[in-house]
Scaffold this motif. Sequence first.
Motif, PDB file in Angstrom:
ATOM      1  N   LEU A 238      42.904  43.154  48.456  1.00 24.85           N
ATOM      2  CA  LEU A 238      43.541  42.208  47.524  1.00 24.85           C
ATOM      3  C   LEU A 238      43.622  42.802  46.118  1.00 24.85           C
ATOM      4  N   ILE A 239      42.532  43.443  45.703  1.00 27.06           N
ATOM      5  CA  ILE A 239      42.510  44.059  44.369  1.00 27.06           C
ATOM      6  C   ILE A 239      43.570  45.155  44.288  1.00 27.06           C
ATOM      7  N   TRP A 240      43.683  45.904  45.379  1.00 24.52           N
ATOM      8  CA  TRP A 240      44.646  47.014  45.427  1.00 24.52           C
ATOM      9  C   TRP A 240      46.078  46.478  45.345  1.00 24.52           C
ATOM     10  N   GLU A 241      46.312  45.355  46.030  1.00 24.77           N
ATOM     11  CA  GLU A 241      47.670  44.794  46.047  1.00 24.77           C
ATOM     12  C   GLU A 241      48.077  44.183  44.715  1.00 24.77           C
ATOM     13  N   GLY A 242      47.177  43.438  44.097  1.00 26.11           N
ATOM     14  CA  GLY A 242      47.606  42.662  42.932  1.00 26.11           C
ATOM     15  C   GLY A 242      46.584  42.571  41.822  1.00 26.11           C
ATOM     16  N   GLY A 243      45.695  43.536  41.777  1.00 24.73           N
ATOM     17  CA  GLY A 243      44.701  43.540  40.708  1.00 24.73           C
ATOM     18  C   GLY A 243      43.596  42.522  40.970  1.00 24.73           C
ATOM     19  N   ILE A 244      42.639  42.491  40.054  1.00 28.73           N
ATOM     20  CA  ILE A 244      41.515  41.568  40.184  1.00 28.73           C
ATOM     21  C   ILE A 244      42.024  40.123  40.158  1.00 28.73           C
ATOM     22  N   THR A 245      43.122  39.893  39.433  1.00 31.04           N
ATOM     23  CA  THR A 245      43.700  38.548  39.360  1.00 31.04           C
ATOM     24  C   THR A 245      44.132  38.040  40.733  1.00 31.04           C
ATOM     25  N   LYS A 246      44.748  38.895  41.534  1.00 31.34           N
ATOM     26  CA  LYS A 246      45.174  38.430  42.866  1.00 31.34           C
ATOM     27  C   LYS A 246      43.965  38.131  43.750  1.00 31.34           C
ATOM     28  N   GLN A 247      42.938  38.933  43.615  1.00 36.90           N
ATOM     29  CA  GLN A 247      41.720  38.698  44.390  1.00 36.90           C
ATOM     30  C   GLN A 247      41.139  37.329  44.015  1.00 36.90           C
ATOM     31  N   ARG A 248      41.117  37.029  42.721  1.00 35.66           N
ATOM     32  CA  ARG A 248      40.535  35.762  42.277  1.00 35.66           C
ATOM     33  C   ARG A 248      41.430  34.586  42.652  1.00 35.66           C
ATOM     34  N   TRP A 249      42.720  34.852  42.792  1.00 33.21           N
ATOM     35  CA  TRP A 249      43.656  33.809  43.208  1.00 33.21           C
ATOM     36  C   TRP A 249      43.416  33.453  44.674  1.00 33.21           C
ATOM     37  N   ILE A 251      40.529  33.974  46.592  1.00 32.17           N
ATOM     38  CA  ILE A 251      39.205  33.473  46.990  1.00 32.17           C
ATOM     39  C   ILE A 251      39.057  31.999  46.581  1.00 32.17           C
ATOM     40  N   SER A 252      38.012  31.373  47.085  1.00 28.63           N
ATOM     41  CA  SER A 252      37.770  29.961  46.758  1.00 28.63           C
ATOM     42  C   SER A 252      37.365  29.811  45.290  1.00 28.63           C
ATOM     43  N   ASP A 253      37.489  28.593  44.764  1.00 27.11           N
ATOM     44  CA  ASP A 253      37.037  28.348  43.391  1.00 27.11           C
ATOM     45  C   ASP A 253      35.538  28.603  43.266  1.00 27.11           C
ATOM     46  N   THR A 254      34.812  28.298  44.320  1.00 27.14           N
ATOM     47  CA  THR A 254      33.360  28.542  44.305  1.00 27.14           C
ATOM     48  C   THR A 254      33.083  30.025  44.103  1.00 27.14           C
ATOM     49  N   ALA A 255      33.795  30.854  44.888  1.00 31.74           N
ATOM     50  CA  ALA A 255      33.597  32.297  44.785  1.00 31.74           C
ATOM     51  C   ALA A 255      34.049  32.795  43.412  1.00 31.74           C
ATOM     52  N   GLU A 256      35.159  32.250  42.930  1.00 35.02           N
ATOM     53  CA  GLU A 256      35.679  32.715  41.644  1.00 35.02           C
ATOM     54  C   GLU A 256      34.720  32.369  40.495  1.00 35.02           C
ATOM     55  N   TYR A 257      34.167  31.143  40.538  1.00 37.58           N
ATOM     56  CA  TYR A 257      33.230  30.751  39.479  1.00 37.58           C
ATOM     57  C   TYR A 257      31.976  31.625  39.546  1.00 37.58           C
ATOM     58  N   GLY A 258      31.502  31.885  40.756  1.00 32.88           N
ATOM     59  CA  GLY A 258      30.327  32.745  40.942  1.00 32.88           C
ATOM     60  C   GLY A 258      30.583  34.158  40.442  1.00 32.88           C
ATOM     61  N   ASP A 259      31.788  34.614  40.649  1.00 35.10           N
ATOM     62  CA  ASP A 259      32.214  35.923  40.142  1.00 35.10           C
ATOM     63  C   ASP A 259      32.002  35.977  38.619  1.00 35.10           C
TER      64      ASP A 259
END
Length: 341
Positions: A238-249, A251-259
């Motif tokens: 996901l990071i490779w395809e669209g940067g860290i932003t796409k990865q965060r888009w 994943i779940s909000d739980t995972a994103e907040y934990g990140d």
Amino acid sequence: MAKVYYENDADIDLIRSKKVAIIGYGSQGHAHALNLKDSGVDVVVGLRAGSSSWEKAEAAGLQVAEVADAVAQGDVVMILVPDQHQRSVYAEQIAPNLKPEAALFFAHGFNIRYGYIKPDTTHDICMVAPKGPGHKVRESYVDGQGIPAIVAVEQDASGQAWPLALSYAKAIGATRAGAIETTFTEETETDLFGEQAVLCGGVSKLIQYGFETLTEAGYQPEIAYFEVLHEMKLIVDLIWEGGITKQRWSISDTAEYGDYVSGPRVIGEQVKASMKDVLNDIQDGTFARRFIEDQDNGGQEFKALRAEGEAHPIEATGKKLRAQFGWSKADSDYVDGSAAR
Ligand code: NAD
Ligand code: MG
């Protein structure tokens, strides 16, 4: 902005008018030799007498000769033996047989950057370094695509070093994706830093610590393996395809907040300070010296560290799981140390 070259910026006829000697038939060597040949370039592969690659290269339709002999024929000599052996291969077999005006090519700047190879002033010194492993360089060329490369010229003796480097990059398929201009110094230092601090060293240690933390807390190793290693690929894709932003888009909000709240606790300011130390050791030659001294000593430290890494419990857990499940057949790639290379 970095300068990027594409198909129309390179004239493939230039490299087609030369004889290219590819020294070494490993990960990069086989890919360069075969891509060049399929692009209509006259290639000879230089190998040691009795090399296990000799038959493989001939079976692929390539002309093969001993290193000295291949070098003597080459207008362009691409050195694709392991970095730690380039110095002696160059001194003993390449330099004495090199045409005075042959161009020397590299896929990594290590030996030029740290002065282990010092070619005469009559030679162009160029770099075409694919940003991917050799088998990908070959696969993607065959599929009509290419792996991006970075190109550099350290010494332009002919006045034609740049067009020649770009022509070579085109013939291995790199300009289909894009060839980015750099220097030997920048490529060497950033390449070493990237693999040490982030891609190889950083990621490996992050995974091992994650696995240790979970299993020491009593969780099952198989579960820990999935959470800290198996899923790594999915996240990295996901990071490779669209940067860290796409990865965060994704994943779940739980995972994103934990990140956001826990990422900086794990990878804190002290990690960045250590990265700067690592970069300093690369820039002032400390790392290169340590690597080459150990290699000259039979690679004793290297082999001990490799054995220690292979003995980490996550390796046994992963091996068992991958054999049990059907998603991966990759273990066989390196079992005999030769399939991918
Ligand atoms: P490799 O280990 O896969 O292959 C090296 C080849 O050289 C093998 O065929 C080996 O038999 C041969 N060889 C070893 N010692 C020799 C000697 N004394 N005389 C003649 N042949 C000898 O190497 P590699 O990973 O393809 O690396 C080659 C170069 O490409 C290095 O400069 C490396 O930094 C660079 N590079 C590699 C990759 C990669 O994906 N592996 C990516 C970019 C750049
Ligand atoms: Mg690299």
